[in-house]
Motif scaffolding. Structure first.
Motif, short mmCIF file in Angstrom:
data_model
loop_
_atom_site.label_atom_id
_atom_site.label_comp_id
_atom_site.label_asym_id
_atom_site.label_seq_id
_atom_site.Cartn_x
_atom_site.Cartn_y
_atom_site.Cartn_z
N VAL A 7 -2.51 4.56 -7.92
CA VAL A 7 -2.12 3.32 -6.99
C VAL A 7 -2.04 4.04 -5.65
CG1 VAL A 7 0.12 2.27 -6.31
CG2 VAL A 7 -0.56 2.66 -8.72
N ALA A 8 -1.73 5.23 -5.35
CA ALA A 8 -2.16 5.84 -4.16
C ALA A 8 -3.39 5.73 -3.26
CB ALA A 8 -1.54 7.19 -3.78
N THR A 23 -3.39 -12.91 5.87
CA THR A 23 -4.43 -13.89 5.16
C THR A 23 -3.71 -14.01 3.71
OG1 THR A 23 -6.10 -12.35 4.29
CG2 THR A 23 -6.43 -13.38 6.02
N LYS A 24 -3.98 -15.28 3.13
CA LYS A 24 -3.35 -15.48 1.78
C LYS A 24 -4.12 -14.33 0.74
CE LYS A 24 -4.34 -20.17 2.00
NZ LYS A 24 -4.84 -21.33 1.39
N GLU A 25 -5.22 -14.04 0.81
CA GLU A 25 -5.79 -13.06 0.06
C GLU A 25 -5.13 -11.66 0.27
OE1 GLU A 25 -7.76 -14.78 1.90
OE2 GLU A 25 -8.62 -16.33 0.28
N GLY A 26 -5.06 -11.18 1.45
CA GLY A 26 -4.65 -9.98 1.85
C GLY A 26 -3.28 -9.75 1.50
N LYS A 27 -2.42 -10.82 1.64
CA LYS A 27 -0.85 -10.82 1.18
C LYS A 27 -0.94 -10.76 -0.33
CE LYS A 27 0.99 -13.97 4.60
NZ LYS A 27 1.44 -15.26 4.86
N LEU A 28 -1.73 -11.36 -0.99
CA LEU A 28 -1.85 -11.32 -2.60
C LEU A 28 -2.17 -9.66 -2.94
CD1 LEU A 28 -1.67 -12.37 -5.55
CD2 LEU A 28 -4.45 -13.08 -5.05
N ILE A 29 -3.07 -9.24 -2.49
CA ILE A 29 -3.57 -7.78 -2.83
C ILE A 29 -2.74 -6.96 -2.32
CG2 ILE A 29 -5.37 -5.96 -2.18
CD1 ILE A 29 -7.55 -8.26 -1.91
N SER A 30 -2.18 -7.08 -1.34
CA SER A 30 -0.97 -6.18 -0.77
C SER A 30 0.24 -6.15 -1.94
CB SER A 30 -0.40 -6.46 0.72
OG SER A 30 0.79 -5.56 1.03
N LEU A 36 2.23 -2.76 -8.44
CA LEU A 36 1.46 -1.54 -9.21
C LEU A 36 2.28 -0.03 -8.94
CD1 LEU A 36 -2.41 -2.24 -8.91
CD2 LEU A 36 -0.89 -2.51 -11.12
N ALA A 37 2.55 0.00 -7.66
CA ALA A 37 3.18 1.21 -7.26
C ALA A 37 4.61 1.17 -7.93
CB ALA A 37 3.60 1.10 -5.69
N ASP A 38 5.40 -0.11 -7.74
CA ASP A 38 6.70 -0.01 -8.84
C ASP A 38 6.67 0.32 -10.22
OD1 ASP A 38 7.90 -0.81 -6.39
OD2 ASP A 38 8.12 -2.74 -6.64
N ILE A 39 5.39 -0.18 -10.71
CA ILE A 39 5.20 -0.02 -12.18
C ILE A 39 4.92 1.55 -12.29
CG2 ILE A 39 3.74 -0.28 -13.83
CD1 ILE A 39 3.38 -3.29 -13.04
N ALA A 40 4.10 2.11 -11.48
CA ALA A 40 3.80 3.48 -11.64
C ALA A 40 5.13 4.31 -11.71
CB ALA A 40 2.73 3.83 -10.46
N ASP A 41 5.86 3.93 -10.63
CA ASP A 41 7.22 4.83 -10.20
C ASP A 41 7.77 4.79 -11.69
OD1 ASP A 41 6.49 5.40 -7.81
OD2 ASP A 41 7.65 3.98 -6.77
N GLU A 42 8.12 3.42 -12.18
CA GLU A 42 8.85 3.45 -13.54
C GLU A 42 7.96 4.20 -14.63
OE1 GLU A 42 11.74 1.66 -14.47
OE2 GLU A 42 12.04 1.17 -12.13
N LEU A 43 6.92 4.18 -14.90
CA LEU A 43 6.11 4.73 -15.80
C LEU A 43 6.48 6.37 -15.68
CD1 LEU A 43 2.84 3.17 -15.99
CD2 LEU A 43 4.41 3.32 -17.97
#
Length: 84
Positions: A7-8, A23-30, A36-43
């Motif tokens: 994730v990093a 942009t819409k796409e940039g917001k989505l990817i961000s 993913l970072a939150d999920i990785a922290d939880e894992l």
């Protein structure tokens, strides 16, 4: 490579690509990368908790074995006496 490291890497890749978060796409990817970072922290926390629980279970198992030895002793000798 751990999930946190991956994730990093994605965050660094997005920054290196100068991802436009306006942009819409940039917001989505961000948002996906942040999720993913939150999920990785939880894992990572779950993995640490699992390791701690494994250590506790091993300690309890060893303690139980000691108690069983005191309470039940060595049953193999008793079985031999019954055969005579």
């Amino acid at each position: 490579m751990t999930v946190l490291e991956k994730v990093a890497y994605l965050k660094g890749l997005a920054e290196g690509l100068n991802l436009d978060t306006e942009t819409k796409e940039g917001k989505l990817i961000s948002a996906i990368i942040d999720t993913l970072a939150d999920i990785a922290d939880e894992l990572d926390e779950l993995n640490k908790s699992t390791l701690n629980l494994e250590e506790e279970i091993d300690a309890l198992s060893d303690d139980l074995a000691d108690v069983e030895e005191v309470v039940f002793g060595d049953d193999d000798d008793d079985d031999d006496d019954d055969d005579d």
